[in-house]
Write an enzyme that holds these catalytic residues in place. Structure first.
Site, mmCIF file in Angstrom:
data_model
loop_
_atom_site.group_PDB
_atom_site.id
_atom_site.type_symbol
_atom_site.label_atom_id
_atom_site.label_comp_id
_atom_site.label_asym_id
_atom_site.label_seq_id
_atom_site.Cartn_x
_atom_site.Cartn_y
_atom_site.Cartn_z
ATOM 1 N N TYR A 160 0.909 -1.007 0.098
ATOM 2 C CA TYR A 160 0.161 -0.037 -0.109
ATOM 3 C C TYR A 160 0.833 1.270 -0.021
ATOM 4 C CZ TYR A 160 -4.086 -3.116 1.055
ATOM 5 O OH TYR A 160 -5.216 -3.938 0.871
ATOM 6 N N LYS B 124 3.405 -15.647 3.015
ATOM 7 C CA LYS B 124 3.636 -16.213 1.605
ATOM 8 C C LYS B 124 5.103 -16.693 1.643
ATOM 9 C CE LYS B 124 1.594 -18.091 -2.111
ATOM 10 N NZ LYS B 124 0.828 -19.337 -1.980
ATOM 11 N N ASP C 96 -2.699 -18.349 1.690
ATOM 12 C CA ASP C 96 -3.927 -19.511 1.102
ATOM 13 C C ASP C 96 -4.524 -20.614 1.915
ATOM 14 O OD1 ASP C 96 -1.162 -20.305 0.919
ATOM 15 O OD2 ASP C 96 -1.215 -21.336 -0.998
ATOM 16 N N ASP D 253 -5.857 -7.159 5.075
ATOM 17 C CA ASP D 253 -7.113 -6.471 4.403
ATOM 18 C C ASP D 253 -7.968 -7.610 3.914
ATOM 19 O OD1 ASP D 253 -8.745 -4.714 3.054
ATOM 20 O OD2 ASP D 253 -7.508 -3.851 1.680
ATOM 21 N N ASP E 200 -11.561 -9.149 5.934
ATOM 22 C CA ASP E 200 -13.090 -9.138 5.299
ATOM 23 C C ASP E 200 -13.755 -10.657 5.248
ATOM 24 O OD1 ASP E 200 -13.098 -6.442 5.094
ATOM 25 O OD2 ASP E 200 -13.529 -6.487 2.780
#
Ligand code: NAD
Length: 369
Positions: free
Chosen positions: A141, A191, A223, A247, A251
């Site tokens: 970001y 990851k 994942d 993020d 959600d």
């Protein structure tokens, strides 16, 4: 206790839900003898319309001079065609960066009472209680270089993911401290099989973990974490992760609980805490009186917990929310297939305030005996 709170209602349903959170804070102040002073500022689309900037200097100054900031949501389809740096969301990113809040805490609690609103089977979702700690100031970001360039008629877009050991350490400590107050489990998500930033992340988190021998640490690929959240959300206590993964996972965790509208968040680490519901401006339901204010009200509870150090008052708000749900009141996003009483945004806020008064009466009666 005296608190100076800047209120940024923002766009879409932001003003509707923030109004209920502020009313709740007024009620807490009156019931417990605190003094909360509120000032309001503009951010996002509303600020662009009035000043041309998604984060006017006056708003930023007001935020930095307060003890805490309570925000609604930003974003409006009207500005979707603008470049990212000119959109309402840029105001929020600038504010987060200026406030220096590097840790975003997002609880995802699947209340038994609204288990039927979850897309998961009730026996899988109900009772899940997860705290996602998301790094907020680093990663893709904010990384440079970024942008879109043109090379021989071909457009090329670039974003950069960078993390330093210091950035990882400080957010990891927030997660481990939180785990010490909960079930003492941290799942660190990365990851590391593909990204160097994740390899550093994994090493630094393991180093921080040595200072918390009572906390059980596991490392998970993002994942795998996304899959476990759907299969068995109750296996998680605290999830610690970087900005982009946080993020997305927060959600996912939010939707498991029944509705994005239920969840609050706290961004801490800087001098002034920022508290906001996890949902966006929900342009599809704006102005209809159907927005769920619980996420905004839960954010107000987090404000009292982390900035005000008013743990009991924060717990009272959370209990009040639970009582209202137990009594069967529902906004449309959490409606039950087997009944319940439909409540508007302001009715839901009023019910929480009445439940708070009930809790205070009960406590008074207990002490009077
Ligand atoms: P959203 O969270 O606004 O809405 C997603 C869905 O959830 C919609 O169907 C909406 O009606 C529903 N919903 C959200 N909050 C609700 C509530 N309190 N009560 C009932 N239902 C609720 O996400 P989106 O549609 O992807 O984004 C809309 C705008 O919000 C965009 O401009 C986006 O950039 C912005 N946004 C802002 C923030 C923020 O301010 N922190 C976060 C996410 C998105």
């Amino acid at each position: 206790m005296q608190l100076k709170i800047t209120v940024l209602e923002g766009d879409g349903i932001g003003p509707e839900v923030t109004c209920e959170a502020v009313r709740t804070l007024h009620a807490v102040a009156a019931l417990n003898g605190h003094k909360f002073d509120f000032a309001t500022g503009k951010i996002g689309g509303e600020a662009i319309r009035q000043t041309g900037s998604p984060l006017p200097t006056a708003t930023l100054d007001m935020c930095m001079a307060s003890d805490a900031v309570l925000l609604g949501a930003v974003g409006s389809p009207e500005f979707d065609a603008l470049p990212a740096t000119h959109r309402p969301e840029a105001g929020l990113l600038l504010l987060r960066r200026a406030m220096g809040n590097y840790a975003n805490l997002r609880p995802a609690i699947a209340y038994e009472e609204i288990a039927s609103a979850s897309p998961l089977r009730p026996e899988i979702a109900a009772g899940a209680d997860i705290l996602i700690v998301r790094e907020l100031l680093g990663g893709l970001y904010f990384g440079e270089p970024r942008g879109i360039s043109y090379d021989n008629g071909n457009s090329v877009a670039t974003n950069t993911m960078t993390y330093s050991a210091h950035e990882i350490q400080r957010v990891a400590r927030v997660a481990f401290d939180a785990a010490m107050r909960r079930k003492k489990k941290v799942a660190s998500v990365d990851k590391a099989n593909v990204l160097e930033t994740s390899q550093l992340w994994r090493r630094i988190v393991s180093e921080v973990a040595r200072d918390y021998p009572d906390v059980m640490l596991e490392h998970l690929y993002v994942d795998a974490c996304a899959m476990h959240l759907i299969k068995n959300p109750k296996r998680f206590d605290v999830i610690l992760t970087e900005n982009l993964f946080g993020d997305i996972l927060s959600d996912e965790a939010a939707v498991i609980t029944g509705s994005l509208g239920m969840l609050g968040s706290a961004s801490i680490g800087g001098e002034v805490g920022l508290y906001e519901p996890v949902h966006g401006s929900a342009p599809d339901i704006v102005g209809q009186g159907v927005a769920n204010p619980v996420g905004a009200i839960a954010s107000a509870a987090m404000l009292l917990r982390y900035t005000g150090k008013l743990e009991q008052e924060a717990k009272d708000i959370e209990e009040a929310i639970s009582l209202v749900l137990k009594a069967g009141y529902r906004t449309p996003d959490i409606k039950s297939p087997i009944g319940g009483v439909m409540a508007s945004t302001s009715e839901m806020g009023q019910l929480v305030i009445e439940a708070l008064a009930e809790i205070a009466d009960r406590r008074y009666a207990y002490h009077a005996v």
